[in-house]
Design an enzyme around this catalytic site. Structure first.
Site, PDB file in Angstrom:
ATOM      1  N   HIS A  99       5.211  -5.118  -0.911  1.00 21.12           N
ATOM      2  CA  HIS A  99       4.929  -3.967  -1.795  1.00 21.12           C
ATOM      3  C   HIS A  99       6.210  -3.173  -2.095  1.00 21.12           C
ATOM      4  CE1 HIS A  99       0.484  -4.326  -1.426  1.00 21.12           C
ATOM      5  NE2 HIS A  99       0.769  -4.801  -0.236  1.00 21.12           N
TER       6      HIS A  99
ATOM      7  N   ASN B 142      -5.862  -2.609  -1.873  1.00 22.11           N
ATOM      8  CA  ASN B 142      -5.350  -3.502  -2.915  1.00 22.11           C
ATOM      9  C   ASN B 142      -6.301  -3.511  -4.105  1.00 22.11           C
ATOM     10  OD1 ASN B 142      -3.010  -4.393  -1.623  1.00 22.11           O
ATOM     11  ND2 ASN B 142      -4.004  -6.163  -0.697  1.00 22.11           N
TER      12      ASN B 142
HETATM   13 FE1  HDD Z   1      -0.019  -3.977   4.166  1.00 29.23          FE
HETATM   14  C1  HDD Z   1       2.482  -2.133   2.884  1.00 29.23           C
HETATM   15  C2  HDD Z   1      -2.065  -3.046   1.545  1.00 29.23           C
HETATM   16  C3  HDD Z   1      -2.458  -6.133   5.281  1.00 29.23           C
HETATM   17  C4  HDD Z   1       1.825  -4.625   6.895  1.00 29.23           C
HETATM   18  N1  HDD Z   1       0.173  -2.832   2.531  1.00 29.23           N
HETATM   19  C5  HDD Z   1       1.297  -2.139   2.176  1.00 29.23           C
HETATM   20  C6  HDD Z   1       1.063  -1.416   0.956  1.00 29.23           C
HETATM   21  C7  HDD Z   1      -0.222  -1.689   0.571  1.00 29.23           C
HETATM   22  C8  HDD Z   1      -0.780  -2.565   1.571  1.00 29.23           C
HETATM   23  C9  HDD Z   1      -0.919  -1.163  -0.651  1.00 29.23           C
HETATM   24  C10 HDD Z   1       2.079  -0.562   0.237  1.00 29.23           C
HETATM   25  C11 HDD Z   1       1.939   0.884   0.592  1.00 29.23           C
HETATM   26  C12 HDD Z   1       2.936   1.689  -0.198  1.00 29.23           C
HETATM   27  O1  HDD Z   1       2.721   1.820  -1.417  1.00 29.23           O
HETATM   28  O2  HDD Z   1       3.888   2.158   0.404  1.00 29.23           O
HETATM   29  N2  HDD Z   1      -1.853  -4.537   3.506  1.00 29.23           N
HETATM   30  C13 HDD Z   1      -2.549  -3.965   2.470  1.00 29.23           C
HETATM   31  C14 HDD Z   1      -3.901  -4.457   2.470  1.00 29.23           C
HETATM   32  C15 HDD Z   1      -4.009  -5.338   3.512  1.00 29.23           C
HETATM   33  C16 HDD Z   1      -2.720  -5.372   4.169  1.00 29.23           C
HETATM   34  C17 HDD Z   1      -4.980  -4.043   1.492  1.00 29.23           C
HETATM   35  C18 HDD Z   1      -5.185  -6.123   3.990  1.00 29.23           C
HETATM   36  C19 HDD Z   1      -6.406  -5.760   3.799  1.00 29.23           C
HETATM   37  N3  HDD Z   1      -0.250  -5.189   5.773  1.00 29.23           N
HETATM   38  C20 HDD Z   1      -1.339  -5.964   6.079  1.00 29.23           C
HETATM   39  C21 HDD Z   1      -1.174  -6.559   7.386  1.00 29.23           C
HETATM   40  C22 HDD Z   1       0.043  -6.121   7.850  1.00 29.23           C
HETATM   41  C23 HDD Z   1       0.596  -5.272   6.823  1.00 29.23           C
HETATM   42  C24 HDD Z   1      -2.177  -7.466   8.071  1.00 29.23           C
HETATM   43  C25 HDD Z   1       0.734  -6.405   9.160  1.00 29.23           C
HETATM   44  C26 HDD Z   1       0.182  -6.833  10.230  1.00 29.23           C
HETATM   45  N4  HDD Z   1       1.858  -3.538   4.735  1.00 29.23           N
HETATM   46  C27 HDD Z   1       2.395  -3.859   5.926  1.00 29.23           C
HETATM   47  C28 HDD Z   1       3.754  -3.268   6.167  1.00 29.23           C
HETATM   48  C29 HDD Z   1       3.955  -2.434   4.868  1.00 29.23           C
HETATM   49  C30 HDD Z   1       2.699  -2.719   4.078  1.00 29.23           C
HETATM   50  C31 HDD Z   1       4.812  -4.254   6.516  1.00 29.23           C
HETATM   51  C32 HDD Z   1       5.256  -2.634   4.113  1.00 29.23           C
HETATM   52  C33 HDD Z   1       5.729  -1.280   3.722  1.00 29.23           C
HETATM   53  C34 HDD Z   1       4.853  -0.369   4.407  1.00 29.23           C
HETATM   54  O3  HDD Z   1       3.955  -1.062   5.161  1.00 29.23           O
HETATM   55  O4  HDD Z   1       4.883   0.827   4.341  1.00 29.23           O
HETATM   56  O5  HDD Z   1       3.765  -2.479   7.301  1.00 29.23           O
END
Ligand code: HDD
Length: 674
Positions: free
Chosen positions: A70, A142
């Protein structure tokens, strides 16, 4: 000294033309922002130049690590208004009381880097931070209601596979490559989300025209401590609208920032994007009767089974003042819940509860990231956490531990935990789990990987099914590993034999044996809510019409069209071959940037345009992308050169007829042209 002032850079003006005096970061006024301090006019720059050193040093440190997923996002401020309070279900004031709560929302693509284009085929993030009176609630969702994997332990593998390949450094922002399809073909649980991502949901027309989903099953908890399971939905008031693939590809070239600019301009013009917040609620007894597990994030609850109840609306009404300070530094945390909202044991959600806090510390460099204005709660915040890098708060007194008896000495003892505050729902067994062993397993129903992939595919119109098979064919055509293609085809056979055959034919591949499902798929009743076309709104509100003008067209017709379009909430851009004659230049404003086009030309203009490639492309693309085209007989030569055939989407310049057509896409046309 005369020669020194003559050689001053960029016009030689060193004074500010307005505003506050320019200073260093430490407030020292600066007299010259054009020239470094040198030993003589042609001499070396002096180490003493603290103005130069500070400026360059700060610049060198401007970038922070981009989000691992993202990374590319666009944000906006706004408010959530609870219109149908649900105190019987939750004690969270944001949903239990009527009224407004300020929010910051960030939309994103998943795979590409921060500088990648807006329109690749990808999932879109839809993250909302509610600044409630009881703390921040982040709904980090999402635009697709299910996820690729069931257990967070697979997330690093999923993301490694979809991002650019680690040796090559490409492709950027796209899933059409070996490693992604290799991974998902070995993870059949991803097949349901693959269907969504390969559908038109993967190429939204606008961030303003897509749904959002909390994905996981969460809990609402009321005053009595009773918990109700809930799925969250965002429904766009502008209706769902997607691009077609050829259009998305061309948009990437025409305007890399298509979605970001679209969101910015809509808000700037006061055409505020709005979504309804809906909930699907259920209890454990209902959950136990379903053929899927409500803790499995690869499954959805059909809206026909549990209708979505609208409880409020989201309005985005203010653009960020600063992209970095707000959109880049905003830190969403699924752990941010407020009293009245709680988690479930969904193993994907549980992993997320760990990951985001960790990510923010790495990305923003300090545990004090919650003090950055966009992240700070708008309600009072008190605790005994202290110090750390970039500490901005200045706590008073010495109460930085608890319990303490400082109040007995007349000192401020600091805050106290209270029973009214957030308290985790106690039950670990209300969904039938029996936590008597430590296991690395998946629950039984998680083994059904295909039923809902089939449900999704079979709920689509024929046109949408064709788009899915086209998308999979395209993606697999970029896969170099033959055995991976075969494995995907094996999965498609389980989802739908016709789909598998169509894709195999498109690739000139033999059909392999069908994959062997862990659990035999079942046929669920098709759900119209899963189809964009079945629930499309034919409206012009929020849409953009490009009107091509020449030298001889009747400007009264332009004005009549403009009035009719604006009356419906649409907007108009006038385009001419030369920029000075309109609002935009034809070669730089292809029709992919508009929802419908009109040609207001005389016969001479049309004859000239028929020989001008950007004009022919403007019209032929609008036709191929299933858009309404308004044109009089005078434009016949250009229409003919562009291969336009008469149909319901090709109207005269009659404002009423054109406006009715311009609010829709003419999918029937597709069979004739592709
Ligand atoms: Fe995630 C970012 C949505 C599963 C780890 N995720 C991130 C963002 C969105 C989502 C919208 C961007 C937020 C922003 O605008 O800053 N992610 C989801 C959805 C998931 C999902 C809907 C499943 C239903 N994500 C998921 C899992 C993991 C992560 C299973 C780790 C185990 N996601 C992250 C992250 C991020 C992230 C690496 C990257 C930047 C942040 O968090 O802030 O921690």
């Amino acid at each position: 000294m005369a020669h020194i002032s003559e050689t001053r850079g960029n016009g030689g003006e060193t004074h500010q033309t307005g505003g506050e005096p320019l200073t260093t970061n430490h407030g020292v006024p600066i007299s010259d922002n054009q020239n470094s301090l040198k030993a003589g006019a042609r001499g070396p720059t002096l180490l003493e130049d603290f103005v130069l050193r500070e400026k360059i040093f700060h610049f060198d440190h401007e970038r922070i690590p981009e989000r691992i997923v993202h990374a590319r996002g666009s944000g906006a401020h706004g408010y959530f208004e609870c219109t149908d309070p649900i105190p019987e279900l939750t004690r969270a004031g944001v949903l239990a009381k009527p009224g407004r709560t300020p929010v910051f929302t960030r939309f994103s693509t998943v795979a590409g880097g921060a500088g990648s284009v807006d329109t690749p085929r990808d999932v879109r993030g839809f993250a909302v931070k509610f600044y409630t009176d009881e703390g921040n609630w982040d709904l980090v969702g999402n635009d697709i209601p299910v996820f690729f994997i069931q257990d967070a332990i697979k997330f690093p593998d999923l993301i490694h596979s979809v991002k650019m390949e680690s040796d090559k450094g490409y492709p950027q922002a796209g899933s059409a490559h070996d490693t992604f399809w290799d991974f998902v073909s070995l993870m059949p649980e991803s097949m349901h989300m693959i269907m969504w991502a390969m559908s038109d949901r993967g190429i939204p027309r606008s961030l303003r025209m897509m749904e959002g989903f909390g994905v996981h099953t969460f809990r609402l908890v009321n005053d009595e401590g009773k918990s109700t399971f809930v799925k969250f939905h965002w429904k766009p008031r502008l209706g769902l609208q997607s691009q077609v693939w050829n259009e998305a590809v061309k948009t990437a070239g025409a305007n890399q920032d298509y979605h970001r600019q679209d969101l910015w301009e809509a808000i700037e013009q006061g055409d505020f994007p709005e979504w309804d917040l809906g909930i699907q609620t259920f209890d454990a007894e209902w959950a136990a009767k379903q053929p899927y597990d409500v803790l499995d994030a690869t499954k959805l609850i059909p809206e026909e089974d549990i209708p979505v109840r609208i409880v409020g609306k989201l309005v985005l009404d203010r653009n960020p003042d600063n992209f970095f300070a707000e959109t880049e530094q905003v830190a969403f945390l699924p752990t941010n819940v407020v009293p009245g909202i709680d988690f479930t044991d969904d193993p994907l959600l549980q992993g997320r509860l760990f990951s985001y806090l960790d990510t923010q510390k790495s990305r923003l460099g300090t545990t004090n990231f919650h003090q950055i204005p966009v992240n700070a709660p708008r309600c009072p915040m008190h605790n005994f956490q202290r110090d750390g890098m970039m500490q901005m708060a200045v706590p008073k007194g010495r109460a930085n531990y608890e319990p303490n008896s400082l109040h007995e000495a007349g000192e401020d003892p600091g805050p106290r935990a209270s029973e009214q505050s957030f308290a985790t729902v106690k039950s670990m067994t209300d969904l039938g789990n029996q936590p008597d062993e430590k296991l690395r397993v998946r629950a039984e129903l998680f083994g059904d990987h295909y039923s809902q992939a089939r449900l999704f595919y079979r709920s689509q119109t024929e046109t949408e099914q064709t788009h899915i098979s086209d998308a999979i064919t395209f993606e697999l055509s970029k896969v170099g590993l033959g055995h991976v293609i075969q494995r995907v085809l094996g999965h498609l056979r389980v989802i739908d034999e016709d789909l598998a055959e169509t894709v195999a034919e498109g690739l000139a591949e033999d059909l392999p044996e069908a994959a062997t499902p862990m659990r035999a798929p079942i046929d669920m009743a098709p759900s119209d809510a899963l189809s964009i076309m079945k629930s499309a709104k034919h409206i012009l509100k929020g849409r953009k019409v490009g009107i091509l003008i020449g030298d001889g067209g009747d400007m009264a017709k332009v004005e009549a069209l403009r009035t009719a379009i604006e009356a419906e909430g649409g907007s108009v851009m006038l385009i001419a071959k030369e920029r000075g004659k309109a609002e935009a230049q034809l070669a730089g404003s292809p029709s992919v940037l508009f929802d419908a086009v009109a040609l207001v030309l005389d016969a001479e203009d049309a004859a000239k345009m028929a020989k001008f490639k950007p004009a022919v492309d403007f019209v032929s693309d609008a036709f191929a992308h299933l858009k309404a085209i308004g044109a009089d007989d005078a434009s016949a030569k250009l229409l003919a050169a562009a291969g336009v055939m008469p149909d319901a989407g090709v109207t005269k310049l009659d404002p009423e007829a054109f406006v009715t057509a311009a609010g829709q896409r003419f999918y029937d046309r597709e069979a004739k042209i592709w």
